[in-house]
Design an enzyme around this catalytic site. Structure first.
Site, mmCIF file in Angstrom:
data_model
loop_
_atom_site.group_PDB
_atom_site.id
_atom_site.type_symbol
_atom_site.label_atom_id
_atom_site.label_comp_id
_atom_site.label_asym_id
_atom_site.label_seq_id
_atom_site.Cartn_x
_atom_site.Cartn_y
_atom_site.Cartn_z
ATOM 1 N N ASP A 231 -1.233 1.100 -4.783
ATOM 2 C CA ASP A 231 -2.123 -0.018 -5.221
ATOM 3 C C ASP A 231 -3.425 0.656 -5.490
ATOM 4 O O ASP A 231 -4.301 -0.042 -5.575
ATOM 5 C CB ASP A 231 -2.411 -1.146 -4.080
ATOM 6 N N ASP B 98 -5.920 2.287 -3.973
ATOM 7 C CA ASP B 98 -7.090 2.259 -2.981
ATOM 8 C C ASP B 98 -7.196 3.775 -2.123
ATOM 9 O O ASP B 98 -8.306 3.689 -1.457
ATOM 10 C CB ASP B 98 -7.015 0.927 -2.044
ATOM 11 N N ASP C 74 -2.245 6.138 -4.237
ATOM 12 C CA ASP C 74 -1.159 5.586 -3.489
ATOM 13 C C ASP C 74 -0.576 4.075 -4.527
ATOM 14 O O ASP C 74 -1.435 4.071 -5.540
ATOM 15 C CB ASP C 74 -1.385 5.038 -2.005
ATOM 16 N N SER D 235 0.634 -1.298 0.043
ATOM 17 C CA SER D 235 0.076 0.095 -0.233
ATOM 18 C C SER D 235 0.978 1.221 -0.006
ATOM 19 O O SER D 235 1.761 1.524 -0.826
ATOM 20 C CB SER D 235 -0.805 0.042 1.204
#
Length: 462
Positions: free
Chosen positions: A251, A253, A249, A104
């Protein structure tokens, strides 16, 4: 080096000794644990995987894939992908679970295995404990040579994800196209670098300026989308040639927005603005965020005649509370949008589409839209822990000290003071107590936080 085993997955820094960092041995052990759990829980031998662009991703991917195949599990590999895309692919492929290889917002030396159930949602606390126990016991039963799992790739799911977003009734593609938006994108050299422009183009955005959009995994700045890490995009917007900035970010999300003048819209207000739009279009409805998120969501929800509920920190907790309260919008104040009409997971891409629909229909600039919301400030602080500090005792004492105030203890201790609050909780990923305080000015939020920090130090030193 660090290895953090939690109910939501296995996270660590690459390298070092087994058990101290996220080494190949740890990766194989916990991939095997999750694969074993999926087989036991679902009798389904199909798992979907995908990864962000971080440097270690290919190595981790090959270890995870081979381990799952060794258990007799068939693997569908989405390759470079976003977390929400993998979440949507799991039920679409009728898989028993999913693994997202991403740490993340953590820096590039980190990686992780994020674990999904058959619904494409993060596994529960109980399920996570079972996976960790399997990993610790190493009770794995690998398949014989004639029953090894298969391996296939599928790079079509990002387009399927975008198609599903474009088909949502509240995504107003015509209004977005008519506004001829000019947008700057900062994707920190990960998967948002191709996913976000792909979405924007199909929404009809006129011009897209790309910053750090090559998915090399060599992050150009700290990947957490906080103001201090977003100076480059702010400088571009200050020149006055664009309508807004979009930051995700690694990833994809978490979604942060930047105003047309280079100031920050405020990560907390991503969810507030999207909720305002969704609730307004729906004629009301319920919302959920976690205990550490701004009160502004509650204000906006009640303005639309709905009810707001707070959940413990963590996406799985927010999702559970949303289901319990039949919420039509929710998420976390770190820029995580959860829109159940698409799926139960934080999703920057659907957040972008809904936000642009809202901005287009409002006819406002970013700064004017932001000024239309209640103004709160959150002071984020932390206290480092030492082994001799009994954190649970500290939190219990704080609860006693403020027993005359409304106190919520579902996740640490949250104390409310009229329209101000302070939330104390142990971090799941670092040896610290986080102390978040919110008020209607920075100064009063800082004052409240410092008052609470003083109380904690007094308790520790008794």
């Amino acid at each position: 080096m660090a290895l953090i085993k939690s109910i939501s997955g296995i996270r660590g820094t690459i390298g070092g000794a087994a058990g101290d960092g996220l080494t190949p041995i740890d990766i194989v052990k916990y991939a095997a644990a999750f694969g074993t759990w999926v087989l036991d829980k679902t009798q389904n031998n199909l798992i979907v995987i995908g990864r962000d662009a971080r440097i270690s991703g290919d190595m981790v991917n090959r270890l995870v894939t081979a381990t799952l195949q060794g258990l007799g599990i068939n693997v569908i590999d989405l390759g470079l992908s976003t977390t929400p895309t993998v979440e949507m692919a799991v039920p679409a492929k009728q898989a028993g679970g999913g693994i997202i290889l991403t740490a993340s917002h953590n820096p590039k030396q980190w990686n992780a295995l994020k674990l999904l159930n058959s619904k494409g949602e993060f596994i529960s606390d109980e399920d996570g404990k079972q996976v960790l126990a399997l990993g610790d016991s190493e009770a794995f039963d690998f398949a014989p040579v004639t029953k090894l799992g298969s391996y296939t790739t599928d790079d079509s799911f990002l387009q399927q994800h975008i198609d599903a977003i474009l088909a949502l009734p509240l995504v107003d593609k015509a209004a977005i196209k008519a506004k001829n938006f000019r947008v700057v994108v900062d994707a920190v050299n990960s998967c948002g670098g191709f996913a976000v422009p792909m979405l924007l183009e199909q929404l009809g955005v006129e011009a897209i300026e790309k910053l750090f959009c090559e998915p090399t995994g060599d992050f150009a700045h700290n990947p957490e989308p906080l103001p201090e890490n977003l100076r480059e995009i702010a400088r571009v917007l200050e020149k006055g040639s664009f309508d807004l900035g979009i930051v995700v970010d690694p990833d994809v999300d978490r979604l942060a927005l930047v105003n047309e003048d280079g100031t920050m819209f405020g990560e907390e207000y991503t969810l507030v603005a999207v909720a305002d739009y969704v609730l307004g279009q729906n004629g009301g409805g319920n919302s959920v965020s976690n205990l550490s998120s701004t009160r502004a969501l509650r204000d906006v929800t009640e303005m639309h005649g709905g009810q707001y509920a707070a959940a413990a920190v963590g996406e799985v907790n927010v999702v559970n509370k949303m289901k319990e309260t039949n919420a039509i919008i929710g998420g976390e104040g770190n820029g995580g949008i959860i829109y159940p009409e698409l799926h139960y997971g934080r999703d920057s891409l659907v957040g972008i589409a809904l936000f642009l629909s809202h901005l287009a229909q409002s006819g406002l600039t970013m700064t004017r839209l932001r000024a239309s919301y209640p103004n709160y400030f959150i002071s984020k602080n932390k206290i480092e822990l030492t082994p001799d500090i009994d954190t649970d005792m500290v939190l219990a004492e704080m609860e006693k000290r403020y027993a005359k105030q409304p106190v919520n203890t579902i996740d640490g201790v949250k104390i409310e003071f009229d329209k101000e609050w302070v939330h104390l909780r142990k971090s799941n990923t670092e040896p610290i107590i986080r102390i978040y305080a919110e008020s209607e000015s920075n100064a009063t939020a800082d004052h409240l936080a410092n008052k609470i920090i003083g109380d904690i130090k007094e308790i520790i030193n008794q």
